[in-house]
Design an enzyme around this catalytic site. Structure first.
Site, short mmCIF file in Angstrom:
data_model
loop_
_atom_site.label_atom_id
_atom_site.label_comp_id
_atom_site.label_asym_id
_atom_site.label_seq_id
_atom_site.Cartn_x
_atom_site.Cartn_y
_atom_site.Cartn_z
N ASN A 122 21.03 21.17 -10.22
CA ASN A 122 19.60 20.85 -10.27
C ASN A 122 19.37 19.51 -10.96
O ASN A 122 18.74 18.60 -10.41
CB ASN A 122 18.84 21.95 -11.02
CG ASN A 122 18.98 23.30 -10.36
OD1 ASN A 122 19.35 23.39 -9.19
ND2 ASN A 122 18.70 24.37 -11.10
N THR A 167 -17.40 -7.28 11.11
CA THR A 167 -17.61 -5.92 10.64
C THR A 167 -17.86 -5.07 11.87
O THR A 167 -18.48 -5.53 12.84
CB THR A 167 -18.82 -5.82 9.68
OG1 THR A 167 -20.01 -6.22 10.38
CG2 THR A 167 -18.62 -6.71 8.46
N HIS A 168 -17.34 -3.85 11.86
CA HIS A 168 -17.39 -2.99 13.05
C HIS A 168 -16.74 -3.69 14.25
O HIS A 168 -17.05 -3.37 15.40
CB HIS A 168 -18.83 -2.60 13.40
CG HIS A 168 -19.60 -2.06 12.24
ND1 HIS A 168 -19.52 -0.75 11.82
CD2 HIS A 168 -20.46 -2.68 11.37
CE1 HIS A 168 -20.30 -0.56 10.76
NE2 HIS A 168 -20.87 -1.72 10.47
N SER A 290 8.58 -6.31 29.81
CA SER A 290 8.31 -5.12 30.61
C SER A 290 9.42 -4.91 31.62
O SER A 290 10.01 -5.88 32.12
CB SER A 290 6.97 -5.27 31.33
OG SER A 290 6.83 -4.34 32.37
N ASN A 298 5.07 -8.18 24.86
CA ASN A 298 4.30 -7.13 24.19
C ASN A 298 4.56 -7.10 22.68
O ASN A 298 5.70 -7.25 22.24
CB ASN A 298 4.67 -5.76 24.78
CG ASN A 298 4.45 -5.70 26.28
OD1 ASN A 298 3.42 -6.12 26.77
ND2 ASN A 298 5.43 -5.19 27.00
N TYR A 330 13.49 25.83 -10.64
CA TYR A 330 14.07 25.32 -9.39
C TYR A 330 13.87 26.29 -8.23
O TYR A 330 14.01 27.51 -8.39
CB TYR A 330 15.56 25.03 -9.55
CG TYR A 330 16.18 24.57 -8.25
CD1 TYR A 330 15.97 23.28 -7.78
CD2 TYR A 330 16.91 25.46 -7.47
CE1 TYR A 330 16.49 22.86 -6.57
CE2 TYR A 330 17.45 25.05 -6.25
CZ TYR A 330 17.23 23.75 -5.81
OH TYR A 330 17.73 23.35 -4.60
N LYS A 338 14.18 15.59 0.03
CA LYS A 338 15.14 14.49 0.05
C LYS A 338 15.05 13.68 1.34
O LYS A 338 15.00 12.45 1.33
CB LYS A 338 16.54 15.07 -0.12
CG LYS A 338 17.65 14.06 -0.31
CD LYS A 338 19.01 14.74 -0.25
CE LYS A 338 19.09 16.01 -1.04
NZ LYS A 338 20.40 16.66 -0.97
#
Length: 467
Positions: A122, A167-168, A290, A298, A330, A338
């Site tokens: 551990n 914006t937007h 492509s 691309n 544990y 992990k």
């Protein structure tokens, strides 16, 4: 050695007993592969533990200085084989910890059977994970600083080129290439602060907490912490165990923030390099073709960065979900954190490196950037504030400009950007500040890495017998 069990299956003898073959394979999981990342670090942790045991005031002595040197010599050889990717872990070994103990025992006999005294897998595993994560975090900080430096240099070089601020995603106000580039540089610098916080959480030593409740031996946890270049031990032995999973969660969460920054930068590059915008040109060597359309280049790298950011969000949520309802002490669930940690580091660091190369070859297209100001509404707010400067109340200026947008057609985007001189605006960017912060972050990470590297190198050297 395989034997048949009473249920008709087979069992296998391991270092920690006979285990049903199916149970062994299920519980081992991916550890024989994943632990190849941790094997070198486990050698350091074991070297520190054995060094501490050799100095422990206890009779009879568990290790003499000569025996300590022999063990560390073998550990150094194993660590070297792990660095060269020559180290192997079998299913019977289960993980790097038992594989290393087996090799030491095979080479040194009875001496090797003492190296696990006063510790558990551990705290051993938690220590190896922290050593690995600490090293990866410092590398990550260096790569983040490098990308921030490249973006700052790009912004400085092209700071005066006007760029429509949005914006937007709709045209909003005049801005500049300098503001756009250093926006992402500053985001990375903030992300470095978060990664440093994760580093501080990681840079404490759990070794010696054993199964989470200490051991009835006079071990010196402060010494092992110093030998491994940690800031200090995790004080509470139960928390040393409980912090496993929590540490990984903190690290992956910080890396997730880095990837969110990279993802937004990647999205901007995808959008602003498409012909309809054409603000930036991505080097063709960082694009792919492509299989059917000969003309295509691309932005696959940027698209994959977006996808990997999505994966980091999942890894962060997954790590937290594993530990959220786990009882204290544990639990084997922690084994699965992990893989999430290792994948998070691999995705983040590879994304940082490739984005740094893209940013280094990025080129603005000034004529396209200026052409985007053809829609006069982008100057509306600037014009309203000009009227305010002349004495008109803001709301009156707002309505007047809105009702006469056609009057804005003659406004100059270069002059509009240059008129904004306050802190952080197009003409008020402090590039020297960005450089200083970037250099400080990079320098601190390099110094810390050098300190740790030297400390661990010293650990693996033979020590002299003292009278």
């Amino acid at each position: 050695m395989n034997t048949t069990n009473s249920a008709g299956g087979s069992s296998e003898q391991t270092e920690i007993g006979k285990i049903d073959r199916d149970v062994l394979l299920f519980t081992v999981g991916k550890d024989p592969v994943l632990d190849l990342e941790l094997a070198e670090w486990d050698c350091f942790g074991t070297a520190a533990h054995v060094t501490m045991l050799s100095r422990m005031s206890y009779s009879p002595r568990i290790f003499s200085v000569e025996e300590r040197n022999r063990v560390v010599s073998v550990l150094a050889a194993i660590a070297e084989s792990a660095r060269k990717r020559e180290f192997k872990i079998s299913d019977a070994d289960q993980d790097c910890h038992l594989a290393i103990e087996r090799i030491v025992t095979e080479r040194l006999g009875e001496i090797g059977r003492r190296i696990h005294t006063g510790r558990s897998r551990n705290d051993q595993s938690a220590t190896a994970v922290r050593l690995y994560a600490r090293n990866e975090l410092l590398g990550c900080i260096g790569e983040m600083a490098q990308l921030a430096s490249v973006l700052t240099a790009f912004g400085r070089c092209h700071h005066s080129i006007p760029m429509v601020g949005r914006t937007h995603l709709q045209p909003a106000m005049p801005s500049s290439v300098g503001v756009w580039a250093t926006c992402y540089a500053e985001a990375l610098l903030d992300d470095i602060t978060l990664v440093k916080a994760a580093y501080d959480v990681t840079n404490r030593c759990p070794l010696g907490s054993a199964a989470g409740y200490g051991v009835p031996l006079p071990i010196d946890r402060d010494l092992t912490s110093r030998l491994l270049a940690f800031k200090e031990p995790v004080h509470n032995v139960m928390y040393a165990g409980n912090s496993r999973g929590k540490t990984e969660s903190a690290v992956v969460s910080a890396l997730c923030q880095v990837m969110l920054t990279l993802s937004r930068l990647a999205e901007d590059l995808v959008l602003f390099s498409m012909p309809e915008f054409g603000y930036f040109s991505i080097p063709k060597e960082f694009c792919t073709g492509s299989s059917i359309m000969p003309q295509k280049y691309n932005p696959d790298v940027c698209e994959l960065i977006r996808a990997r950011a999505a994966r980091l969000i999942g890894l962060s949520a997954g790590t937290a979900a594993i530990i959220k309802a786990m009882p204290g002490g544990y639990n084997r669930d922690l084994q699965d954190t992990k893989e999430l940690l290792i994948e998070a580091f691999n995705a983040t660091r590879s994304s940082l490196r490739i984005m740094t190369r893209i940013a280094g070859g990025l080129m603005p297209v000034p004529e396209k950037l200026r052409a985007a100001f053809a829609e006069p509404g982008v100057f509306a707010t600037d014009r309203a504030l000009e009227l305010v400067a002349g004495g008109m109340p803001f709301r009156d200026a707002y309505h007047q400009v809105r009702d006469h947008l056609e009057d804005l057609k003659t406004m100059d985007p270069d002059k509009a950007a240059a008129a904004k001189t306050h802190t952080g605006a197009p003409a008020g960017l402090d590039f020297d500040m960005y450089d200083a912060r970037t250099e400080a972050a990079s320098g601190d990470a390099s110094k810390e890495l050098a300190r740790i590297t030297q400390c661990l190198a010293n650990l693996m050297k033979p020590v002299k017998q003292t009278s």
